[in-house]
Motif scaffolding. Structure first.
Motif, PDB file in Angstrom:
ATOM      1  N   GLY A 106       0.773  -1.236   0.000  1.00  0.00           N
ATOM      2  CA  GLY A 106       0.000   0.000   0.000  1.00  0.00           C
ATOM      3  C   GLY A 106       0.803   1.284   0.000  1.00  0.00           C
ATOM      4  N   GLY A 107       2.106   1.203  -0.228  1.00  0.00           N
ATOM      5  CA  GLY A 107       2.932   2.410  -0.294  1.00  0.00           C
ATOM      6  C   GLY A 107       2.503   3.298  -1.456  1.00  0.00           C
ATOM      7  N   PRO A 108       2.843   4.569  -1.409  1.00  0.00           N
ATOM      8  CA  PRO A 108       2.405   5.497  -2.459  1.00  0.00           C
ATOM      9  C   PRO A 108       3.038   5.169  -3.811  1.00  0.00           C
ATOM     10  N   ALA A 109       2.238   5.264  -4.859  1.00  0.00           N
ATOM     11  CA  ALA A 109       2.700   4.939  -6.207  1.00  0.00           C
ATOM     12  C   ALA A 109       3.803   5.874  -6.692  1.00  0.00           C
ATOM     13  N   VAL A 110       4.019   6.978  -5.984  1.00  0.00           N
ATOM     14  CA  VAL A 110       5.101   7.892  -6.342  1.00  0.00           C
ATOM     15  C   VAL A 110       6.461   7.187  -6.200  1.00  0.00           C
ATOM     16  N   LEU A 111       6.494   6.022  -5.537  1.00  0.00           N
ATOM     17  CA  LEU A 111       7.722   5.240  -5.417  1.00  0.00           C
ATOM     18  C   LEU A 111       8.130   4.565  -6.728  1.00  0.00           C
ATOM     19  N   TRP A 112       7.176   4.333  -7.626  1.00  0.00           N
ATOM     20  CA  TRP A 112       7.476   3.588  -8.857  1.00  0.00           C
ATOM     21  C   TRP A 112       8.639   4.160  -9.668  1.00  0.00           C
ATOM     22  N   PRO A 113       8.666   5.464  -9.966  1.00  0.00           N
ATOM     23  CA  PRO A 113       9.809   5.967 -10.752  1.00  0.00           C
ATOM     24  C   PRO A 113      11.147   5.751 -10.048  1.00  0.00           C
ATOM     25  N   PHE A 114      11.156   5.879  -8.722  1.00  0.00           N
ATOM     26  CA  PHE A 114      12.387   5.655  -7.969  1.00  0.00           C
ATOM     27  C   PHE A 114      12.794   4.184  -8.016  1.00  0.00           C
ATOM     28  N   LEU A 115      11.827   3.288  -7.926  1.00  0.00           N
ATOM     29  CA  LEU A 115      12.108   1.860  -8.001  1.00  0.00           C
ATOM     30  C   LEU A 115      12.712   1.502  -9.354  1.00  0.00           C
ATOM     31  N   VAL A 116      12.164   2.043 -10.418  1.00  0.00           N
ATOM     32  CA  VAL A 116      12.673   1.742 -11.766  1.00  0.00           C
ATOM     33  C   VAL A 116      14.134   2.191 -11.894  1.00  0.00           C
ATOM     34  N   LEU A 117      14.430   3.409 -11.464  1.00  0.00           N
ATOM     35  CA  LEU A 117      15.803   3.912 -11.557  1.00  0.00           C
ATOM     36  C   LEU A 117      16.743   3.152 -10.624  1.00  0.00           C
ATOM     37  N   GLU A 118      16.278   2.813  -9.449  1.00  0.00           N
ATOM     38  CA  GLU A 118      17.085   2.065  -8.478  1.00  0.00           C
ATOM     39  C   GLU A 118      17.471   0.710  -9.069  1.00  0.00           C
ATOM     40  N   ALA A 119      16.490   0.009  -9.614  1.00  0.00           N
ATOM     41  CA  ALA A 119      16.748  -1.312 -10.192  1.00  0.00           C
ATOM     42  C   ALA A 119      17.659  -1.211 -11.413  1.00  0.00           C
ATOM     43  N   ALA A 120      17.462  -0.195 -12.246  1.00  0.00           N
ATOM     44  CA  ALA A 120      18.283  -0.039 -13.453  1.00  0.00           C
ATOM     45  C   ALA A 120      19.748   0.227 -13.089  1.00  0.00           C
ATOM     46  N   PHE A 121      19.993   1.150 -12.165  1.00  0.00           N
ATOM     47  CA  PHE A 121      21.372   1.414 -11.738  1.00  0.00           C
ATOM     48  C   PHE A 121      21.972   0.173 -11.072  1.00  0.00           C
ATOM     49  N   GLY A 122      21.176  -0.531 -10.280  1.00  0.00           N
ATOM     50  CA  GLY A 122      21.672  -1.733  -9.619  1.00  0.00           C
ATOM     51  C   GLY A 122      22.096  -2.794 -10.624  1.00  0.00           C
ATOM     52  N   LEU A 123      21.246  -3.066 -11.601  1.00  0.00           N
ATOM     53  CA  LEU A 123      21.582  -4.062 -12.625  1.00  0.00           C
ATOM     54  C   LEU A 123      22.808  -3.643 -13.418  1.00  0.00           C
ATOM     55  N   ALA A 124      22.863  -2.370 -13.789  1.00  0.00           N
ATOM     56  CA  ALA A 124      23.996  -1.881 -14.583  1.00  0.00           C
ATOM     57  C   ALA A 124      25.313  -2.019 -13.819  1.00  0.00           C
ATOM     58  N   GLN A 125      25.273  -1.841 -12.503  1.00  0.00           N
ATOM     59  CA  GLN A 125      26.503  -1.927 -11.718  1.00  0.00           C
ATOM     60  C   GLN A 125      26.866  -3.355 -11.323  1.00  0.00           C
ATOM     61  N   LEU A 126      25.871  -4.234 -11.254  1.00  0.00           N
ATOM     62  CA  LEU A 126      26.160  -5.618 -10.874  1.00  0.00           C
ATOM     63  C   LEU A 126      26.474  -6.516 -12.061  1.00  0.00           C
ATOM     64  N   ALA A 127      25.908  -6.229 -13.216  1.00  0.00           N
ATOM     65  CA  ALA A 127      26.081  -7.097 -14.388  1.00  0.00           C
ATOM     66  C   ALA A 127      27.550  -7.369 -14.728  1.00  0.00           C
ATOM     67  N   PRO A 128      28.413  -6.355 -14.740  1.00  0.00           N
ATOM     68  CA  PRO A 128      29.824  -6.651 -15.066  1.00  0.00           C
ATOM     69  C   PRO A 128      30.492  -7.613 -14.092  1.00  0.00           C
ATOM     70  N   TRP A 129      30.021  -7.639 -12.881  1.00  0.00           N
ATOM     71  CA  TRP A 129      30.615  -8.540 -11.892  1.00  0.00           C
ATOM     72  C   TRP A 129      30.254  -9.990 -12.163  1.00  0.00           C
ATOM     73  N   ALA A 130      29.144 -10.252 -12.834  1.00  0.00           N
ATOM     74  CA  ALA A 130      28.790 -11.628 -13.201  1.00  0.00           C
ATOM     75  C   ALA A 130      29.844 -12.179 -14.155  1.00  0.00           C
ATOM     76  N   GLY A 131      30.344 -11.325 -15.054  1.00  0.00           N
ATOM     77  CA  GLY A 131      31.402 -11.741 -15.965  1.00  0.00           C
ATOM     78  C   GLY A 131      32.698 -12.041 -15.231  1.00  0.00           C
ATOM     79  N   VAL A 132      33.001 -11.273 -14.205  1.00  0.00           N
ATOM     80  CA  VAL A 132      34.198 -11.502 -13.397  1.00  0.00           C
ATOM     81  C   VAL A 132      34.087 -12.846 -12.702  1.00  0.00           C
ATOM     82  N   ARG A 133      32.929 -13.120 -12.155  1.00  0.00           N
ATOM     83  CA  ARG A 133      32.698 -14.389 -11.451  1.00  0.00           C
ATOM     84  C   ARG A 133      32.838 -15.560 -12.418  1.00  0.00           C
ATOM     85  N   ALA A 134      32.236 -15.436 -13.616  1.00  0.00           N
ATOM     86  CA  ALA A 134      32.313 -16.515 -14.603  1.00  0.00           C
ATOM     87  C   ALA A 134      33.758 -16.750 -15.034  1.00  0.00           C
ATOM     88  N   ALA A 135      34.533 -15.679 -15.241  1.00  0.00           N
ATOM     89  CA  ALA A 135      35.928 -15.816 -15.636  1.00  0.00           C
ATOM     90  C   ALA A 135      36.744 -16.468 -14.524  1.00  0.00           C
TER      91      ALA A 135
END
Length: 144
Positions: A106-135
């Motif tokens: 029931g949190g305010p829907a005004v959180l949605w834009p922040f959630l989208v940006l939070e998740a996008a920055f998180g994925l962008a910063q974590l994705a390169p580390w998956a390659g490091v782990r695989a290597a």
């Protein structure tokens, strides 16, 4: 893009600037009261709902979060390191979970834009580390 690449370090710095801009208003009771009003009015104007009524405890938690994030942001702006991107990506995954939890309860829907940006920055910063782990795993397997 490996985590040590200049493009990755620019991403870490950019995420620091984003956080600094977005969270500076949370760092003091006075700026948070103004930001709370602006978020409420903006959310209401675009149909995302208003923020819950301002309380002293809500202000305290907002100020604590804002203060820590401002300091963490300045570190990433001034001295972006690959480790800072890994840790920031991890923190963003946690923030995304808690924002999603708030929205699901029931949190305010005004959180949605922040959630989208939070998740996008998180994925962008974590994705390169998956390659490091695989290597690392491939390299360890070759040494046996």
């Amino acid at each position: 893009m490996p985590p040590a690449a200049p493009a990755y370090l620019r991403l870490v710095r950019t995420s620091g600037w984003y956080d600094l801009i977005v969270t500076a208003g949370f760092a003091t009771p006075w700026t948070y009261a103004l930001l709370h009003h602006l978020l409420s009015a903006g959310g209401d104007a675009v149909g995302l709902g208003t923020m819950p009524a301002l309380t002293p405890m809500q202000t305290l938690y907002a100020n604590l979060m804002g203060s820590v994030v401002v300091v963490w942001s300045v570190l990433r702006v001034v001295r972006p390191l690959p480790l800072h991107g890994l840790l920031d990506g991890t923190a963003r995954a946690l923030f995304s979970l808690w924002q999603a939890y708030a929205l699901a309860h029931g949190g305010p829907a005004v959180l949605w834009p922040f959630l989208v940006l939070e998740a996008a920055f998180g994925l962008a910063q974590l994705a390169p580390w998956a390659g490091v782990r695989a290597a690392t795993v491939r390299g360890a397997g070759q040494g046996s």
